[in-house]
Design a protein around this motif. Structure first.
Motif, short mmCIF file in Angstrom:
data_model
loop_
_atom_site.label_atom_id
_atom_site.label_comp_id
_atom_site.label_asym_id
_atom_site.label_seq_id
_atom_site.Cartn_x
_atom_site.Cartn_y
_atom_site.Cartn_z
N LEU A 142 18.12 39.04 12.22
CA LEU A 142 18.85 40.32 12.28
C LEU A 142 18.04 41.35 13.06
CD1 LEU A 142 20.29 40.56 8.67
CD2 LEU A 142 21.62 40.32 10.77
N SER A 143 16.74 41.38 12.79
CA SER A 143 15.85 42.33 13.47
C SER A 143 15.87 42.09 14.98
CB SER A 143 14.44 42.16 12.92
OG SER A 143 13.65 43.26 13.26
N SER A 144 15.93 40.82 15.39
CA SER A 144 15.93 40.49 16.82
C SER A 144 17.23 40.90 17.52
CB SER A 144 15.70 38.98 17.02
OG SER A 144 16.87 38.25 16.72
N LEU A 145 18.29 41.08 16.74
CA LEU A 145 19.60 41.48 17.30
C LEU A 145 19.78 43.00 17.29
CD1 LEU A 145 21.86 38.83 15.48
CD2 LEU A 145 21.27 38.84 17.92
N LEU A 146 18.79 43.70 16.75
CA LEU A 146 18.93 45.15 16.53
C LEU A 146 18.21 45.94 17.62
CD1 LEU A 146 20.17 46.92 14.24
CD2 LEU A 146 17.89 46.96 13.19
N ASN A 147 18.88 46.96 18.15
CA ASN A 147 18.22 47.88 19.07
C ASN A 147 17.11 48.64 18.34
OD1 ASN A 147 19.69 47.21 21.36
ND2 ASN A 147 21.33 48.65 20.89
N PRO A 148 16.10 49.17 19.07
CA PRO A 148 14.96 49.83 18.41
C PRO A 148 15.36 50.90 17.39
CG PRO A 148 14.52 49.57 20.75
CD PRO A 148 15.93 49.10 20.53
N LYS A 149 16.39 51.69 17.71
CA LYS A 149 16.81 52.75 16.78
C LYS A 149 18.06 52.35 15.99
CE LYS A 149 14.33 56.63 18.23
NZ LYS A 149 13.01 56.02 18.21
N GLY A 150 18.36 51.05 15.97
CA GLY A 150 19.59 50.58 15.33
C GLY A 150 19.51 50.50 13.82
N GLN A 151 20.64 50.13 13.20
CA GLN A 151 20.73 50.06 11.73
C GLN A 151 21.48 48.79 11.31
OE1 GLN A 151 23.27 53.22 10.22
NE2 GLN A 151 24.86 52.86 11.75
N ILE A 152 21.04 48.24 10.20
CA ILE A 152 21.76 47.13 9.56
C ILE A 152 22.37 47.70 8.28
CG2 ILE A 152 21.55 44.88 8.42
CD1 ILE A 152 18.90 44.57 10.17
N LEU A 153 23.68 47.59 8.14
CA LEU A 153 24.37 48.07 6.93
C LEU A 153 24.83 46.84 6.15
CD1 LEU A 153 26.43 50.95 8.59
CD2 LEU A 153 24.41 51.21 7.13
N ILE A 154 24.32 46.69 4.94
CA ILE A 154 24.55 45.47 4.18
C ILE A 154 24.79 45.80 2.71
CG2 ILE A 154 22.03 45.14 3.87
CD1 ILE A 154 22.60 42.07 4.13
N ASP A 155 25.70 45.07 2.08
CA ASP A 155 25.97 45.33 0.66
C ASP A 155 25.70 44.08 -0.16
OD1 ASP A 155 28.19 43.79 1.50
OD2 ASP A 155 29.51 44.74 0.06
N SER A 156 25.47 44.32 -1.45
CA SER A 156 25.36 43.20 -2.39
C SER A 156 25.59 43.73 -3.80
CB SER A 156 24.00 42.51 -2.29
OG SER A 156 24.05 41.26 -2.96
N THR A 157 25.48 42.81 -4.75
CA THR A 157 25.70 43.13 -6.17
C THR A 157 24.58 42.49 -6.98
OG1 THR A 157 28.09 43.14 -5.84
CG2 THR A 157 27.32 42.89 -8.10
N ASP A 158 24.04 43.27 -7.90
CA ASP A 158 23.09 42.71 -8.86
C ASP A 158 23.92 42.05 -9.97
OD1 ASP A 158 21.20 42.10 -10.74
OD2 ASP A 158 20.28 44.09 -10.78
N ILE A 159 23.89 40.72 -10.02
CA ILE A 159 24.79 40.00 -10.94
C ILE A 159 24.15 39.73 -12.31
CG2 ILE A 159 26.18 38.98 -9.11
CD1 ILE A 159 24.63 36.32 -9.69
N LEU A 160 23.09 40.44 -12.62
CA LEU A 160 22.45 40.26 -13.93
C LEU A 160 23.45 40.45 -15.07
CD1 LEU A 160 19.58 39.61 -14.92
CD2 LEU A 160 19.18 42.05 -15.18
#
Length: 234
Positions: A142-160
């Motif tokens: 993911l980091s290799s696909l990202l521009n220097p000032k870019g952002q990764i927006l990602i979601d998840s759930t804590d399934i505890l």
């Protein structure tokens, strides 16, 4: 790969007797996933999805695009340059038919040649990481696909919350491996995919993994047990 998710998306789009998908995991019973849900409009999306789309900017890569609903919103309503990426060939075919201008059927680990200002991974985006043992591989990619000032927006759930508790509030979780690593199986029209590994991550575990791979992280939104995180290059 039987591509049952893609088949369901294709059947629904072409009105070829679509049925609801059924999904199950190693810790939960069969659950119905209505195919029309994958074609929802912005107003029908949850708060995390809406927030992630509103924060998107520049050149966008939508990983795990499915039927293309997120990509279409960004392309048509926000005027962004979007590439929809999904491992499912039939899903990508439908993305194109629905009007997504750039749509690629490829495993994200093999996708290269461009970099992006925003990378989106929604609907439990961490699922694609499969397991904590290979999360570094995915984060580096993911980091290799990202521009220097870019952002990764990602979601998840804590399934505890899905695990049993004792009277003192202690939680019974499996002794082996991380509790968010599940086997995920899709069923459609009497056919079943082979189970895939699917990863639900609590925020602190994602934070540690991101920081270990040279990424800064902030929690943008918390919604009950789910959250949206933004990762950037340090």
């Amino acid at each position: 790969m039987k591509d049952l998710m893609g088949k369901a998306i294709h059947d629904y789009f072409h009105n070829e007797n679509p049925e609801d998908l059924q999904t199950e995991t190693s810790i939960s019973e069969l659950d119905e996933l209505p195919v029309h849900y994958l074609f929802r409009e912005f107003s029908e999306m949850n708060e995390i999805e809406q927030k992630a789309l509103s924060l998107s900017q520049g050149k966008v890569l939508d990983i795990g695009a499915g039927a293309g609903s997120h990509s279409l919103y960004l392309q048509n309503e926000m005027g962004l340059d979007v590439t929809a990426l999904d491992i499912s060939p039939k899903s990508i075919e439908v993305c194109r038919s629905r009007g997504v201008k750039k749509a690629v059927s490829e495993n994200m680990l093999h996708f290269s040649g461009e970099t992006f200002d925003t990378i989106l991974l929604l609907m439990n985006g961490t699922g694609i990481f499969q397991s904590l043992t290979v999360i570094d591989l995915y984060l580096r990619k993911l980091s290799s696909l990202l521009n220097p000032k870019g952002q990764i927006l990602i979601d998840s759930t804590d399934i505890l919350y899905m695990f049993d508790r004792d009277e003192d509030g202690g939680v019974y979780i499996p002794a082996e491996g991380y509790y968010g690593e599940l086997d995920y199986t899709v069923h459609y029209k009497g056919e079943s995919e082979d189970p895939i590994k699917w990863l639900y991550l609590d925020y602190n575990t994602l934070k540690n993994a991101a920081e270990n791979n040279g990424l800064a992280i902030e929690k943008v939104l918390q919604d009950e047990d789910s959250y949206l995180a933004k990762l950037t290059k340090k």
